[in-house]
Enzyme design. Structure first.
Site, PDB file in Angstrom:
ATOM      1  N   ASP A  25     -58.261 -37.729 119.896  1.00 13.71           N
ATOM      2  CA  ASP A  25     -57.059 -37.567 119.260  1.00 13.71           C
ATOM      3  C   ASP A  25     -56.728 -39.382 119.778  1.00 13.71           C
ATOM      4  O   ASP A  25     -54.995 -38.769 119.967  1.00 13.71           O
ATOM      5  CB  ASP A  25     -56.650 -36.347 119.841  1.00 13.71           C
TER       6      ASP A  25
ATOM      7  N   LYS B 145     -47.234 -30.427 132.188  1.00 13.68           N
ATOM      8  CA  LYS B 145     -48.117 -30.539 130.929  1.00 13.68           C
ATOM      9  C   LYS B 145     -48.190 -28.914 130.970  1.00 13.68           C
ATOM     10  O   LYS B 145     -49.542 -28.881 131.275  1.00 13.68           O
ATOM     11  CB  LYS B 145     -49.376 -31.423 131.002  1.00 13.68           C
TER      12      LYS B 145
END
Ligand code: ADP
Ligand code: MG
Length: 471
Positions: A226, A121
């Protein structure tokens, strides 16, 4: 964002040296003056300027001459520095296809020497490609582009630290493998983001598992912030894996209750809409008022037995300071959910570009770019910087007498593709100047014309050393 790792194979040690020099210069400069880059990189005979041109051609650097002549790293340049470090550490040997694109990250498959596939990532804070987020822009409008790199690095470090902490406490998260700059390496989740799953055999069981995770995280002192269908992966056996942690906060955060309730609400909303889940009636409600029937099973923040401290301990252990936390919190997590607001069915494929990570296997790596480990390249940032420091000192101490090779540098124009004629001209001039300085025809101090540097050579040198030691 396209990540053409093929270029990586053709970059030389000098290219990386100059790229690292720009990175170091960006600690104190929004745009790093060419001369400073040259001084940090310490390549002989104006070699820096030739390399700068090459890096610019590959879009690893951005040139800016609005205030003075200088450069800054692009995200691609930063990617290459991180990837190179990871390869040198032996974390992986090749970069494959892109498997995900978040709002502020790109996710790629990478492969280890033994064929194991991992996920990489690359954080890209500030990209905000899917939705303008005003407060973020306001916060950073007047700040240097280094801020984007800096915040992306913090996001990666924080994500890595949390993933590790959660993993150690038995939460279903990817295995946190390594972290460098804005890059996190983790195990590849064999599954799909829940947002892509139209039907579930047992939605109620999955729902309970997911809500159970929110509660258990809070019991451990953490809130995801989130937590939604974009950041929950599910496989064919309905096994859940949570991802995406840079915005997590402690249960002692001033807005903890709000974040917790928001996470819970996201899950309720999604399961109600997507899987038509209706939640138990509250049998204790004697009156027939319009009491929300979900309330009975909706976890309440105040009722959770929380053990705080895990977060702070883990972050401190990872080198993440209170100030880092403050910086990153100002940027993410305050006002928006990065991935949610996702009630529209039309958004379901947003954030995912591969068919399915499930289908990926080693055979897919036909197109994978294998990268060579450079044994003599420094394996991590600290040593890289030591290496730069060493050679700088070397250059300072040694008389610059080897003029015989200077002429070799003239072949640089043969690279062709002069995309920036003015810059090329100016770089060539600077290179000539450096070559002349190396030959002793010119005093090096006279070249400081394009940016203001109040210190003398020694103050400059100590500045660099300070920079390097505080890295
Ligand atoms: P962002 O912070 O930008 O939202 P995420 O961490 O949520 O980034 O990742 C974006 C997408 O990339 C995810 O929705 C998922 O599809 C994919 N992804 C992320 N991490 C992994 C992983 N470890 N394994 C497989 N796919 C992943
Ligand atoms: Mg996400």
């Amino acid at each position: 964002m396209k990540l053409d790792v093929d270029v990586l194979r053709y970059l030389s040690k000098d290219d990386f040296r100059v790229l690292t020099a720009v990175e170091m210069g960006m600690r104190n400069h929004e745009i790093v003056p060419s001369e400073l880059i040259d001084r940090i990189a310490c390549l002989k005979h104006g070699g820096t300027y030739k390399v700068l041109k090459n890096l610019l051609k590959h879009k690893l650097l951005h040139h800016d001459s609005s205030k003075y002549d200088g450069f800054r790293l692009t995200y691609l340049g930063y990617d290459f520095l991180a990837i190179k470090t990871m390869v040198n550490r032996g974390i992986f040997t090749g970069v494959g296809r892109q498997i995900g694109v978040g709002k502020e990250s790109d996710i790629f498959e990478v492969a280890k020497e033994d064929g194991t596939v991992l996920a990489m990532k690359l954080h890209r804070l500030g990209r905000v490609s899917f939705r303008a987020v005003k407060s973020k822009r306001d916060y950073l409008r007047h700040r240097s582009s280094y801020s984007w790199l800096y915040l992306s690095r913090l996001a990666a470090l924080k994500e890595f630290a949390f993933m590790k902490a959660l993993e150690e406490h038995g939460f279903p998260v990817p295995n946190a493998v390594d972290c460098n700059r804005h890059c996190v390496i983790m195990s590849l989740v064999r599954g799909y983001p829940l947002v892509q799953v139209k039907q579930l055999p047992n939605p109620d069981v999955v729902f309970e598992t997911i809500i159970g995770l929110v509660v258990r995280m809070a019991e451990h002192g953490l809130i995801h912030c989130d937590f939604n269908e974009f950041n929950i992966m599910i496989d064919d056996d309905e096994k859940i894996t949570m991802i995406d942690f840079p915005q997590m906060v402690s249960v002692s955060h001033r807005n903890a209750k709000m974040y917790f309730d928001r996470d819970v609400e996201c899950i309720f909303k999604f399961f109600r809409k997507r899987y038509n889940l209706s939640f138990e009636e509250n049998e204790d409600e004697s009156d027939d008022s319009e009491v929300d029937s979900e309330e009975v099973c909706r976890p309440r923040f105040s009722e959770i037995k929380k053990v705080s401290g895990l977060l702070d301990k883990k972050l401190a252990a990872s080198g993440f300071t209170g100030k880092d936390q403050e910086d990153i919190e100002r940027f993410i997590g305050e006002d928006v959910q990065k991935d949610s607001d996702s009630d529209g069915e039309g958004t379901e494929d947003e954030g995912y570009i591969a068919d399915s990570t499930n289908e990926s296997n080693i055979k897919d790596f036909g197109s994978m770019c294998s990268l060579r480990k450079e044994e003599d390249n420094p394996p991590d940032r600290e040593i890289e910087h030591e290496a730069v420091e060493d050679t700088c000192m070397e250059r300072d101490d040694k008389p610059e007498d080897d003029s015989s090779q200077a002429g070799c540098e003239h072949d640089s124009e043969a690279d062709g593709q002069i995309e920036y004629p003015e810059l090329t001209k100016s770089l060539s001039k600077q290179r000539q100047r450096a070559i002349q300085a190396a030959r002793g025809r010119r005093k090096s101090s006279t070249s400081r014309t394009t940016y203001s540097d109040k210190g003398g050579r020694s103050s400059y040198k100590s500045k660099i050393q300070k920079q390097m030691s505080s890295w």
